[in-house]
Design a protein around this motif. Sequence first.
Motif, PDB file in Angstrom:
ATOM      1  N   TYR A 199      -3.023   0.390   5.802  1.00  0.00           N
ATOM      2  CA  TYR A 199      -2.817   0.334   4.347  1.00  0.00           C
ATOM      3  C   TYR A 199      -1.913  -0.838   3.957  1.00  0.00           C
ATOM      4  CZ  TYR A 199      -1.400   1.784  -0.345  1.00  0.00           C
ATOM      5  OH  TYR A 199      -1.145   1.816  -1.687  1.00  0.00           O
ATOM      6  N   THR A 200      -0.796  -0.985   4.658  1.00  0.00           N
ATOM      7  CA  THR A 200       0.146  -2.046   4.304  1.00  0.00           C
ATOM      8  C   THR A 200      -0.417  -3.431   4.609  1.00  0.00           C
ATOM      9  OG1 THR A 200       1.242  -1.747   6.457  1.00  0.00           O
ATOM     10  CG2 THR A 200       2.174  -0.584   4.567  1.00  0.00           C
ATOM     11  N   ILE A 233       1.984  -5.674   2.171  1.00  0.00           N
ATOM     12  CA  ILE A 233       3.324  -5.184   1.866  1.00  0.00           C
ATOM     13  C   ILE A 233       3.917  -4.526   3.101  1.00  0.00           C
ATOM     14  CG2 ILE A 233       3.102  -4.859  -0.631  1.00  0.00           C
ATOM     15  CD1 ILE A 233       2.126  -2.070  -0.151  1.00  0.00           C
ATOM     16  N   THR A 237       6.554   0.653   0.564  1.00  0.00           N
ATOM     17  CA  THR A 237       5.300   1.267   0.155  1.00  0.00           C
ATOM     18  C   THR A 237       5.522   2.703  -0.283  1.00  0.00           C
ATOM     19  OG1 THR A 237       4.134  -0.079   1.793  1.00  0.00           O
ATOM     20  CG2 THR A 237       2.948   1.815   0.897  1.00  0.00           C
TER      21      THR A 237
END
Length: 235
Positions: free
Chosen positions: A36-37, A42, A47
């Motif tokens: 996801y990051t 990010i 997050t």
Amino acid sequence: MSQGAERSKKLRIVLLESPLELVPPEIRRHPQVKRYTERFGIEPGETLLDKTYHYYAMEPLPEKWKRGRPDIVHFSILLLQDSLLNQKGFLETYIHVYDGRVFYIKPETRLPKHYDRFKGLMAQLLIYERLPPSGDTVLVEKVADSLEEFVEQMGGLILLWEKGKPRTAKTIVREAMELKWPIGVGMFPRGDFRAETIRLARKRYSLRGVSGSLKAWSVLHYLLCSAEQLLGILP
């Protein structure tokens, strides 16, 4: 009831135990979090925890059923800030986040309707304790490090709780505005309030005539409409 006579009265709402938190250190190396990051460029520590994307990573977390639902808070804040009550200057909105801190959203604040942009701003808020992170203008800011500190500042807290004494929404709102105490509405998807939250509430009410549980935004809608009627904003 005329607005002139009631100008000093406001409805104060605190969104209790809001599932807003940064991804906890113990799951930041989980593959689901890393994917996801990397996708959004990010850092895991910057997050917001989101069950939609971190479902399997959240498995070992305590109280996992109450966490990772920023969408509930997003929808609730949009409803409150866009309300006629807020536009007329009769509403104060506070967020009590998962780690205990409490933030105040100024009436003029318009948070993004786009969910991902909202999550990005909430992550900034948790890191810097204000929005925007710098500058003279402050739209959202920390007002207390704990719910206990916040309740002391406010003088009391009215908790909307399924096990509380049944009262109509209008009765609860009238009492809250007279006492100038905030009404606390739970933001978690299921489960119960923490024992500490229940203990801190000076009064605990449920909505009369409501069987079972309502979505947070439905409860907020009843409170807003009741306040608008009591203040003469709505007929």
